[in-house]
Design an enzyme around this catalytic site. Sequence first.
Site, PDB file in Angstrom:
ATOM      1  N   HIS A   1      -8.155   0.724   7.476  1.00  0.00           N
ATOM      2  CA  HIS A   1      -8.759   2.211   6.939  1.00  0.00           C
ATOM      3  C   HIS A   1      -9.086   3.214   7.539  1.00  0.00           C
ATOM      4  O   HIS A   1     -10.375   2.042   8.271  1.00  0.00           O
ATOM      5  CB  HIS A   1      -8.433   2.229   5.307  1.00  0.00           C
ATOM      6  CG  HIS A   1      -7.445   1.767   4.879  1.00  0.00           C
ATOM      7  ND1 HIS A   1      -7.305   1.282   3.479  1.00  0.00           N
ATOM      8  CD2 HIS A   1      -6.168   1.717   5.024  1.00  0.00           C
ATOM      9  CE1 HIS A   1      -5.273   1.259   3.298  1.00  0.00           C
ATOM     10  NE2 HIS A   1      -5.248   1.517   3.814  1.00  0.00           N
TER      11      HIS A   1
ATOM     12  N   GLY B   1       0.452  -0.349  16.708  1.00  0.00           N
ATOM     13  CA  GLY B   1       0.723  -1.671  15.912  1.00  0.00           C
ATOM     14  C   GLY B   1      -0.326  -3.710  16.595  1.00  0.00           C
ATOM     15  O   GLY B   1      -0.853  -3.055  18.029  1.00  0.00           O
TER      16      GLY B   1
ATOM     17  N   SER C   1      -5.593   9.170  19.767  1.00  0.00           N
ATOM     18  CA  SER C   1      -4.625   9.250  18.502  1.00  0.00           C
ATOM     19  C   SER C   1      -4.359  10.427  19.388  1.00  0.00           C
ATOM     20  O   SER C   1      -4.119  10.914  20.185  1.00  0.00           O
ATOM     21  CB  SER C   1      -5.558   9.673  17.628  1.00  0.00           C
ATOM     22  OG  SER C   1      -5.714   8.435  16.680  1.00  0.00           O
TER      23      SER C   1
ATOM     24  N   HIS D   1       3.843   5.113  13.512  1.00  0.00           N
ATOM     25  CA  HIS D   1       3.267   5.104  12.784  1.00  0.00           C
ATOM     26  C   HIS D   1       1.941   5.221  12.945  1.00  0.00           C
ATOM     27  O   HIS D   1       0.554   5.028  12.427  1.00  0.00           O
ATOM     28  CB  HIS D   1       2.736   4.547  10.857  1.00  0.00           C
ATOM     29  CG  HIS D   1       2.612   3.524  11.189  1.00  0.00           C
ATOM     30  ND1 HIS D   1       3.103   2.526  12.027  1.00  0.00           N
ATOM     31  CD2 HIS D   1       2.284   2.753  10.410  1.00  0.00           C
ATOM     32  CE1 HIS D   1       2.212   1.471  11.371  1.00  0.00           C
ATOM     33  NE2 HIS D   1       2.027   1.280  10.579  1.00  0.00           N
TER      34      HIS D   1
ATOM     35  N   PRO E   1      -2.484   7.645  14.517  1.00  0.00           N
ATOM     36  CA  PRO E   1      -4.038   7.423  15.135  1.00  0.00           C
ATOM     37  C   PRO E   1      -3.345   5.868  16.186  1.00  0.00           C
ATOM     38  O   PRO E   1      -2.596   4.715  15.697  1.00  0.00           O
ATOM     39  CB  PRO E   1      -4.462   6.125  13.757  1.00  0.00           C
ATOM     40  CG  PRO E   1      -2.588   6.054  12.681  1.00  0.00           C
ATOM     41  CD  PRO E   1      -1.833   7.020  13.597  1.00  0.00           C
ATOM     42  N   GLY E   2      -4.719   5.894  16.775  1.00  0.00           N
ATOM     43  CA  GLY E   2      -4.892   4.576  17.690  1.00  0.00           C
ATOM     44  C   GLY E   2      -5.728   3.614  17.567  1.00  0.00           C
ATOM     45  O   GLY E   2      -6.314   3.276  16.446  1.00  0.00           O
TER      46      GLY E   2
ATOM     47  N   ASP F   1       1.152  -1.166  -0.087  1.00  0.00           N
ATOM     48  CA  ASP F   1      -0.206  -0.314  -0.030  1.00  0.00           C
ATOM     49  C   ASP F   1       0.584   0.910  -0.221  1.00  0.00           C
ATOM     50  O   ASP F   1       1.146   1.809   0.977  1.00  0.00           O
ATOM     51  CB  ASP F   1      -0.367  -0.167   1.037  1.00  0.00           C
ATOM     52  CG  ASP F   1      -2.015   1.339   1.428  1.00  0.00           C
ATOM     53  OD1 ASP F   1      -2.561   1.472  -0.121  1.00  0.00           O
ATOM     54  OD2 ASP F   1      -2.956   0.966   2.018  1.00  0.00           O
TER      55      ASP F   1
END
Lengths: 483, 138
Positions: A207, A409, A388, A406, A381-382, A99
């Site tokens: 997403h 995870g 976030s 980022h 973001p969380g 992506d």
Amino acid sequence: MIWQGPLEKIDDWRWRIPKDYKQGMRVDGLLYADEEMIGDIRSDRAAEQVANVAFLPGIVKYSLAMPDVHWGYGMPIGGVAATDVEADGVVSPGSIGYDINCGMRLVNTNLKLEEVKPRLKDLVYGLYNDIPAGVGSKGDIKVSEKEERKLLAEGARWVVEHGYGRGEDLDYTEEHGEIRGADPDAVSQRAYERGKAQSGTLGSGNHFLEVQVVDEIYDEEAAKVFDLEAGRVTMMIHSGSRGLGYQVCDEYSRDMIKCLTKYNIDVPDRQLACAPVNSPEGKAYIGAMKCAANYAWANRQCLMHLARSVFEKVFKASPRDLGMDLIYDVAHNIGKLEKYNIDGREKLLFVHRKGATRAFPPEHPELPARYKKIGQPVIIPGDMGRNSYLLVGTKKAEETFYSTAHGAGRVLSRSAAISRCRGRSIARELESKGIIVMSSTRDTLAEEAPEAYKDVNRVVDVVHSAGISKRVARMRPLGVIKG
Amino acid sequence: MKRYEQIEHTADIGVRVYGASVKELFKNAAFSMFDIIADLEGIRGSVEIDVELKAESPEELLVNWLDELLYNFYTKWIIFFDFDILELDGRRIKARARGRHVGENRNRLKTEIKAVTYHNLKIKEEGGQYSVEIIFDV
């Protein structure tokens, strides 16, 4: 299976995998994590993948892993590697990811929590109805192939010129949403076909589009520059280059397997297939990768435009009157040519960031004028139940080639998350916490349940404490649209 | 014997595919991919495509085969559920895949697979039984 390799503690936040761990490693591995996270990291194969990345020809300093690192394919998610272009440094498509230019966008409003709360359901339903999401969804932009080639070259500018948003949005997008050197001829017919009709679609899986409220400010000065305060409503978008990017990565990864023999490159995993940045194969991939990156910026621009229109309908005021300014848009799967001082010499490096966010420091020439004093916005973001963050880049992050975490995870696989959530309604559980979530694909909510992720608060703690970026504001979710 | 099982992978989806022959392994690998993408329970259909591909090794051929089906899914919107492997040696495959158009049945779709990865891909043989682990990027 617990990974048994060496992880030497450097300080509270840094851990080293020495290069003598495995013959063929050219540099050490360097992981950012706290003591407790190291346990999670050892429980999958991410650390082994950090060591494998250290095989890439031309790699300088370290094979890096951010605190949200987890097992990927080839390079781990949360990995960063920079190669020296002049020393036959390579570009590796799998170390950017399928992506291409998956990334984040944060949008401000002038709305207060009390103003949004009574209309929240209408707002979330409106976003769900008007924003195409999920497997097989089709987008708003229908273009001929000739126009699509222009879109790949011009990125977000092309969609702004076609009525999706306004010129100043581009000033607050990485690379102005239009990275130079994109080569539409390097994109195959198949990639065009997979990308067609998908511009302006959110995608699926992790997403999302989220309406959120600022619940804590850590840095008043920076928050003032971003025009943020506690109680303010913001919107976050996470999406990428859709089928076009996946097809580009797929085809070039396949072609580059042949380059391993051609250029006599030894890597321990086929998914790390690569070619010298300056080879014909490397150049072609970079030209195509930039097209996919532009496609993704166009896509997020389009998604923001659709969302602004929903706010307009619900609150009966124009996006401008609602203060819906773009704070920033930043990629977290991308490869970039950047200059760094290595051992006293300026060198041109190809920096791979796969699940890692660029974090330029204050005064960096590529920052918009308004952000020069505070540094580049970093959007982390969380999961959909917790927080976030907005952070800024620091000078200290030179040690990570100006890169930081980022996201949260994952800790649970998708199937483990589904089986753990069997018989539960994740939507109802979140609603009891005041969060409305809607998803168009079956199983997405269970796969994406908050407990499937690490706690983003701890990930942010590590990058902040290690000094590779600085906390500015924390948000919590109000409404979430998932693919 | 089961055709495949899911294996634990933190971020993506992994499968371990089984087959009594390499042909069956390729057939079951394709089935596993579409079983993840869509609900195949009771699915019928007669849309067919022919596939002919070459590669440098059996593993690359396997990825090419799955990629080809994935590409056809995303551009023609056909859910494939039945596969005839007509000819197969280590570097060449000739096959026919049967499926149905997604049409209005979007609720059959479960997961978006972005790509088939090469990560640690190795076809293994033990006592005449074949197996392979495949990681899909989702």
